[in-house]
Design a protein around this motif. Structure first.
Motif, short mmCIF file in Angstrom:
data_model
loop_
_atom_site.label_atom_id
_atom_site.label_comp_id
_atom_site.label_asym_id
_atom_site.label_seq_id
_atom_site.Cartn_x
_atom_site.Cartn_y
_atom_site.Cartn_z
N ILE A 104 12.08 49.08 63.97
CA ILE A 104 12.21 50.40 63.37
C ILE A 104 11.16 51.32 63.97
CG2 ILE A 104 12.10 51.69 61.21
CD1 ILE A 104 13.10 49.17 59.81
N GLU A 105 11.59 52.50 64.45
CA GLU A 105 10.67 53.43 65.10
C GLU A 105 9.87 54.24 64.09
OE1 GLU A 105 12.95 55.75 67.81
OE2 GLU A 105 13.08 54.13 69.27
N GLY A 106 10.45 54.57 62.96
CA GLY A 106 9.72 55.35 61.96
C GLY A 106 10.45 55.29 60.64
N TRP A 107 9.70 55.41 59.55
CA TRP A 107 10.35 55.42 58.25
C TRP A 107 9.71 56.48 57.38
CZ3 TRP A 107 8.97 49.75 56.66
CH2 TRP A 107 7.61 49.64 56.45
N ALA A 108 10.46 56.95 56.40
CA ALA A 108 9.98 57.97 55.48
C ALA A 108 10.80 57.89 54.20
CB ALA A 108 10.12 59.36 56.11
N LEU A 109 10.21 58.37 53.13
CA LEU A 109 10.95 58.44 51.87
C LEU A 109 11.96 59.56 51.97
CD1 LEU A 109 8.06 57.99 49.27
CD2 LEU A 109 9.77 56.32 49.97
N GLY A 110 13.15 59.29 51.51
CA GLY A 110 14.22 60.27 51.59
C GLY A 110 14.43 61.00 50.27
N PRO A 111 15.26 62.03 50.30
CA PRO A 111 15.59 62.73 49.06
C PRO A 111 16.30 61.79 48.09
CG PRO A 111 16.87 63.59 50.92
CD PRO A 111 15.93 62.56 51.45
N GLY A 112 15.98 61.91 46.84
CA GLY A 112 16.55 61.01 45.84
C GLY A 112 15.53 60.01 45.34
N THR A 113 14.35 59.96 45.99
CA THR A 113 13.30 59.06 45.53
C THR A 113 12.69 59.64 44.27
OG1 THR A 113 12.82 58.35 47.78
CG2 THR A 113 11.10 57.99 46.16
N GLY A 114 12.61 58.84 43.24
CA GLY A 114 12.06 59.29 41.97
C GLY A 114 12.57 58.43 40.83
N THR A 115 12.72 59.05 39.67
CA THR A 115 13.20 58.32 38.51
C THR A 115 14.26 59.17 37.79
OG1 THR A 115 12.61 57.25 36.43
CG2 THR A 115 11.26 59.12 37.09
N SER A 135 18.49 51.73 73.57
CA SER A 135 17.66 52.82 73.04
C SER A 135 17.27 53.86 74.08
CB SER A 135 16.42 52.25 72.36
OG SER A 135 16.76 51.75 71.09
N PRO A 136 16.89 53.49 75.31
CA PRO A 136 16.58 54.54 76.29
C PRO A 136 17.78 55.46 76.58
CG PRO A 136 15.72 52.44 77.03
CD PRO A 136 16.55 52.16 75.83
N VAL A 137 18.97 54.91 76.54
CA VAL A 137 20.17 55.73 76.75
C VAL A 137 20.38 56.65 75.56
CG1 VAL A 137 22.67 55.66 77.10
CG2 VAL A 137 21.21 53.99 78.25
N LEU A 138 20.19 56.12 74.34
CA LEU A 138 20.38 56.92 73.14
C LEU A 138 19.35 58.03 73.03
CD1 LEU A 138 21.29 54.25 70.45
CD2 LEU A 138 22.81 55.85 71.58
N ASP A 139 18.14 57.81 73.56
CA ASP A 139 17.09 58.83 73.51
C ASP A 139 17.50 60.09 74.27
OD1 ASP A 139 15.51 57.26 71.93
OD2 ASP A 139 14.29 56.49 73.59
N THR A 140 18.26 59.93 75.33
CA THR A 140 18.70 61.11 76.08
C THR A 140 19.77 61.90 75.33
OG1 THR A 140 20.39 59.84 77.26
CG2 THR A 140 18.23 60.00 78.30
N PHE A 141 20.41 61.27 74.35
CA PHE A 141 21.44 61.95 73.57
C PHE A 141 20.95 62.37 72.19
CE2 PHE A 141 23.99 59.34 76.50
CZ PHE A 141 24.70 60.38 77.11
N GLY A 142 19.65 62.31 71.95
CA GLY A 142 19.13 62.81 70.69
C GLY A 142 18.53 61.77 69.76
N GLY A 143 18.43 60.53 70.14
CA GLY A 143 17.74 59.56 69.30
C GLY A 143 18.52 58.31 69.04
N GLY A 144 17.95 57.48 68.18
CA GLY A 144 18.54 56.19 67.87
C GLY A 144 19.49 56.27 66.69
N VAL A 145 19.66 55.14 66.05
CA VAL A 145 20.59 55.02 64.93
C VAL A 145 19.79 55.20 63.63
CG1 VAL A 145 22.20 53.49 63.76
CG2 VAL A 145 22.05 53.46 66.24
N ARG A 146 20.17 56.19 62.82
CA ARG A 146 19.50 56.45 61.54
C ARG A 146 20.05 55.49 60.49
NH1 ARG A 146 15.16 59.08 60.90
NH2 ARG A 146 15.82 59.83 58.89
#
Length: 159
Positions: A104-115, A135-146
């Motif tokens: 995984i290249e990066g992670w973050a809390l998304g909308p909807g996190t809470g109670t 991945s190097p091919v996908l980087d030229t098209f805007g990034g990896g798989v979310r």
């Protein structure tokens, strides 16, 4: 007559020289494409499992996070009170101390996190999967798989 037949047969045999190598190259290309597709799908699935594991652990940690304002104001009569801020804070703190998986290249809390109800911690974790070779091919098209993983943990500590 026999010489003519031998000459025609030799010409026909020479016209097919090398066709098996073209066929082998084509079949090898197809086989490598199928193998790379299987490797890519498996890598994304493993990344999703790692992200879900991190979301589960963060939700479990966040379900124990008390809202001090509610505890000091109302007491523990209603169980362990949670707020969106305590869930987001506890989940963020947990993720900061956790080692990010290599896929995984990066992670973050998304909308909807809470109670949603003051007793259930919901953690939405998003990340970008890194796929070997692709991945190097996908980087030229805007990034990896979310990837997005959602996990919930309920605090059932009732008096």
């Amino acid at each position: 007559m026999r010489m003519l037949a031998d000459r025609i047969g030799a010409t026909w045999a020479r016209s097919e020289d090398g066709l098996i190598s073209i066929l082998m190259i084509g079949l090898t290309a197809i086989a490598l494409t199928v193998i790379m597709a299987i490797v890519g799908v498996t890598s994304v699935q493993l990344s999703r499992i790692h992200l879900l594991d991190a979301a589960d652990a963060a939700a479990l940690d966040a379900s124990d996070a008390l809202s001090m304002e509610v505890v000091y104001g109302d007491g523990l009569g209603a169980g362990v009170p949670l707020t969106d801020e305590t869930v987001i804070g506890a989940a963020s703190q947990h993720l900061a101390t956790r080692t990010m998986p290599t896929r995984i290249e990066g992670w973050a809390l998304g909308p909807g996190t809470g109670t949603p109800d003051g007793r259930t911690a919901v953690v939405v974790l998003t990340g970008t999967a890194r796929i070997p070779v692709v991945s190097p091919v996908l980087d030229t098209f805007g990034g990896g798989v979310r990837i997005t993983a959602t996990s919930t943990a309920r605090s059932d500590l009732m008096p």
